[in-house]
Design a protein around this motif. Structure first.
Motif, PDB file in Angstrom:
ATOM      1  N   ILE A 157       0.840  -1.197   0.000  1.00  0.00           N
ATOM      2  CA  ILE A 157       0.000   0.000   0.000  1.00  0.00           C
ATOM      3  C   ILE A 157       0.873   1.244   0.000  1.00  0.00           C
ATOM      4  CG2 ILE A 157      -1.958  -1.112   1.132  1.00  0.00           C
ATOM      5  CD1 ILE A 157      -1.028   0.130   3.785  1.00  0.00           C
ATOM      6  N   GLU A 158       0.265   2.353  -0.356  1.00  0.00           N
ATOM      7  CA  GLU A 158       0.974   3.628  -0.381  1.00  0.00           C
ATOM      8  C   GLU A 158       0.936   4.286   1.001  1.00  0.00           C
ATOM      9  OE1 GLU A 158      -0.358   7.643  -2.360  1.00  0.00           O
ATOM     10  OE2 GLU A 158       0.554   6.351  -3.894  1.00  0.00           O
ATOM     11  N   GLN A 159       1.991   4.943   1.338  1.00  0.00           N
ATOM     12  CA  GLN A 159       2.098   5.672   2.599  1.00  0.00           C
ATOM     13  C   GLN A 159       0.856   6.555   2.780  1.00  0.00           C
ATOM     14  OE1 GLN A 159       5.470   8.309   2.613  1.00  0.00           O
ATOM     15  NE2 GLN A 159       5.461   8.532   4.821  1.00  0.00           N
ATOM     16  N   GLY A 160       0.262   6.509   3.966  1.00  0.00           N
ATOM     17  CA  GLY A 160      -0.919   7.314   4.272  1.00  0.00           C
ATOM     18  C   GLY A 160      -2.226   6.675   3.811  1.00  0.00           C
ATOM     19  N   SER A 161      -2.191   5.425   3.352  1.00  0.00           N
ATOM     20  CA  SER A 161      -3.405   4.727   2.894  1.00  0.00           C
ATOM     21  C   SER A 161      -4.333   4.416   4.055  1.00  0.00           C
ATOM     22  CB  SER A 161      -3.029   3.418   2.202  1.00  0.00           C
ATOM     23  OG  SER A 161      -2.362   3.666   0.994  1.00  0.00           O
ATOM     24  N   LYS A 188       3.184  -4.172   3.341  1.00  0.00           N
ATOM     25  CA  LYS A 188       4.340  -3.331   3.020  1.00  0.00           C
ATOM     26  C   LYS A 188       3.811  -1.954   2.652  1.00  0.00           C
ATOM     27  CE  LYS A 188       8.319  -2.888   0.001  1.00  0.00           C
ATOM     28  NZ  LYS A 188       9.016  -3.409  -1.165  1.00  0.00           N
ATOM     29  N   VAL A 189       4.382  -0.935   3.289  1.00  0.00           N
ATOM     30  CA  VAL A 189       4.008   0.442   3.003  1.00  0.00           C
ATOM     31  C   VAL A 189       5.124   1.049   2.163  1.00  0.00           C
ATOM     32  CG1 VAL A 189       3.477   2.717   3.969  1.00  0.00           C
ATOM     33  CG2 VAL A 189       2.725   0.650   5.175  1.00  0.00           C
ATOM     34  N   GLU A 190       4.755   1.537   0.960  1.00  0.00           N
ATOM     35  CA  GLU A 190       5.729   2.189   0.085  1.00  0.00           C
ATOM     36  C   GLU A 190       5.599   3.696   0.216  1.00  0.00           C
ATOM     37  OE1 GLU A 190       5.096   0.583  -3.846  1.00  0.00           O
ATOM     38  OE2 GLU A 190       6.429  -1.099  -3.386  1.00  0.00           O
ATOM     39  N   LYS A 191       6.738   4.350   0.107  1.00  0.00           N
ATOM     40  CA  LYS A 191       6.776   5.808   0.222  1.00  0.00           C
ATOM     41  C   LYS A 191       5.864   6.433  -0.823  1.00  0.00           C
ATOM     42  CE  LYS A 191      10.059   9.625   0.594  1.00  0.00           C
ATOM     43  NZ  LYS A 191       9.408  10.225   1.726  1.00  0.00           N
ATOM     44  N   LYS A 192       5.115   7.426  -0.378  1.00  0.00           N
ATOM     45  CA  LYS A 192       4.211   8.144  -1.267  1.00  0.00           C
ATOM     46  C   LYS A 192       5.053   8.933  -2.272  1.00  0.00           C
ATOM     47  CE  LYS A 192       0.085  10.950  -0.967  1.00  0.00           C
ATOM     48  NZ  LYS A 192      -0.854  11.604  -0.051  1.00  0.00           N
ATOM     49  N   PRO A 193       4.676   8.912  -3.559  1.00  0.00           N
ATOM     50  CA  PRO A 193       5.451   9.681  -4.543  1.00  0.00           C
ATOM     51  C   PRO A 193       5.432  11.170  -4.201  1.00  0.00           C
ATOM     52  CG  PRO A 193       3.725   8.372  -5.610  1.00  0.00           C
ATOM     53  CD  PRO A 193       3.555   8.224  -4.130  1.00  0.00           C
ATOM     54  N   GLU A 194       6.523  11.810  -4.534  1.00  0.00           N
ATOM     55  CA  GLU A 194       6.626  13.259  -4.297  1.00  0.00           C
ATOM     56  C   GLU A 194       5.571  13.979  -5.117  1.00  0.00           C
ATOM     57  OE1 GLU A 194       8.694  14.892  -2.164  1.00  0.00           O
ATOM     58  OE2 GLU A 194       9.420  12.943  -1.499  1.00  0.00           O
ATOM     59  N   GLU A 195       5.007  15.032  -4.532  1.00  0.00           N
ATOM     60  CA  GLU A 195       4.047  15.860  -5.252  1.00  0.00           C
ATOM     61  C   GLU A 195       4.810  16.619  -6.340  1.00  0.00           C
ATOM     62  OE1 GLU A 195       0.667  16.207  -4.799  1.00  0.00           O
ATOM     63  OE2 GLU A 195       0.778  14.565  -3.351  1.00  0.00           O
ATOM     64  N   ARG A 224       4.248   4.770   8.345  1.00  0.00           N
ATOM     65  CA  ARG A 224       5.537   4.100   8.558  1.00  0.00           C
ATOM     66  C   ARG A 224       5.870   3.322   7.294  1.00  0.00           C
ATOM     67  NH1 ARG A 224       6.790   2.291  14.258  1.00  0.00           N
ATOM     68  NH2 ARG A 224       5.804   3.851  15.550  1.00  0.00           N
ATOM     69  N   VAL A 225       6.937   3.694   6.615  1.00  0.00           N
ATOM     70  CA  VAL A 225       7.325   3.072   5.356  1.00  0.00           C
ATOM     71  C   VAL A 225       8.099   1.783   5.631  1.00  0.00           C
ATOM     72  CG1 VAL A 225       8.691   3.399   3.252  1.00  0.00           C
ATOM     73  CG2 VAL A 225       7.379   5.307   4.189  1.00  0.00           C
ATOM     74  N   GLY A 226       7.816   0.756   4.823  1.00  0.00           N
ATOM     75  CA  GLY A 226       8.533  -0.510   4.907  1.00  0.00           C
ATOM     76  C   GLY A 226       7.612  -1.679   5.187  1.00  0.00           C
ATOM     77  N   PRO A 227       8.179  -2.893   5.162  1.00  0.00           N
ATOM     78  CA  PRO A 227       7.370  -4.080   5.462  1.00  0.00           C
ATOM     79  C   PRO A 227       7.052  -4.144   6.950  1.00  0.00           C
ATOM     80  CG  PRO A 227       9.648  -4.701   5.061  1.00  0.00           C
ATOM     81  CD  PRO A 227       9.554  -3.228   4.808  1.00  0.00           C
ATOM     82  N   PHE A 228       5.920  -4.774   7.275  1.00  0.00           N
ATOM     83  CA  PHE A 228       5.548  -4.909   8.677  1.00  0.00           C
ATOM     84  C   PHE A 228       4.802  -6.211   8.907  1.00  0.00           C
ATOM     85  CE2 PHE A 228       1.975  -2.830   6.649  1.00  0.00           C
ATOM     86  CZ  PHE A 228       0.862  -3.435   7.210  1.00  0.00           C
ATOM     87  N   THR A 229       4.958  -6.732  10.093  1.00  0.00           N
ATOM     88  CA  THR A 229       4.173  -7.856  10.607  1.00  0.00           C
ATOM     89  C   THR A 229       3.926  -7.532  12.073  1.00  0.00           C
ATOM     90  OG1 THR A 229       5.181  -9.437   9.092  1.00  0.00           O
ATOM     91  CG2 THR A 229       4.078 -10.341  11.035  1.00  0.00           C
ATOM     92  N   LYS A 230       2.682  -7.347  12.428  1.00  0.00           N
ATOM     93  CA  LYS A 230       2.319  -6.971  13.795  1.00  0.00           C
ATOM     94  C   LYS A 230       1.253  -7.930  14.314  1.00  0.00           C
ATOM     95  CE  LYS A 230       4.970  -3.382  13.548  1.00  0.00           C
ATOM     96  NZ  LYS A 230       6.205  -3.300  14.295  1.00  0.00           N
ATOM     97  N   ARG A 231       1.189  -8.016  15.630  1.00  0.00           N
ATOM     98  CA  ARG A 231       0.242  -8.929  16.254  1.00  0.00           C
ATOM     99  C   ARG A 231      -0.719  -8.176  17.181  1.00  0.00           C
ATOM    100  NH1 ARG A 231       3.541 -11.667  14.048  1.00  0.00           N
ATOM    101  NH2 ARG A 231       4.198 -13.763  13.929  1.00  0.00           N
TER     102      ARG A 231
END
Length: 160
Positions: free
Chosen positions: A53-57, A136-143, A110-117
């Motif tokens: 997903i994109e950052q801020g989704s 996985k959160v990918e950095k949002k493209p620059e405006e 938070r950008v990057g892969p995650f696994t939380k419980r």
């Protein structure tokens, strides 16, 4: 005579052996306990994958469950594995046959892969129930740079 004695001895031994087995056999009443006695918690899935997903989704995901048991289900606590994972759970008892959901918010900034419980404390048993979110959160493209202003341009009268 030896044959008759041997035959009687074998017959007597077999008779005693069978009698001993019958006497030793315990007399028990058959009480079948259903696996759904008391409260139960049955999830449609215990792991939710956000995917990439994109950052801020959208930060929310849901774990749907049913109580197929014979008593009300009570969730006394739900705790995320860190401050970036916040669960919300029903505070009222879930009656037998009813369904509900656990709502989980992950900090998608938070950008990057995650696994939380998410660990649930319930009246189902002594062991906690553990749910997992991952992705996985990918950095949002620059405006893109904004449209340039006309300050000092040929269409700006500059206050004249």
């Amino acid at each position: 005579m030896k044959r008759i004695s041997l035959f009687l001895f074998l017959a007597l031994g077999l008779s005693i052996s069978l009698t001993a087995q019958v006497i030793e056999a315990p007399v028990e009443e058959s009480v079948e306990i259903s696996s759904t006695d008391g409260p139960q918690m049955e999830f449609t899935e215990t792991t939710v994958d956000y995917g990439t997903i994109e950052q801020g989704s959208d930060p929310y995901r849901f774990f749907e469950f049913t109580n197929p048991g014979t008593a009300p289900l009570v969730i006394t606590n739900a705790k995320g594995s860190c401050g970036c994972t916040v669960p919300t759970y029903p505070k009222e008892p879930i009656l037998p046959g009813n369904s509900a959901e656990i709502k989980v918010r992950y900090d998608t900034n938070r950008v990057g892969p995650f696994t939380k419980r998410v660990t649930l404390t319930t009246n189902v048993g002594e062991e906690p129930i553990v749910l997992t979110i991952k992705g996985k959160v990918e950095k949002k493209p620059e405006e893109p740079a904004g449209v340039p202003t006309n300050e000092g341009g040929m269409f700006n009268s500059g206050g004249k």
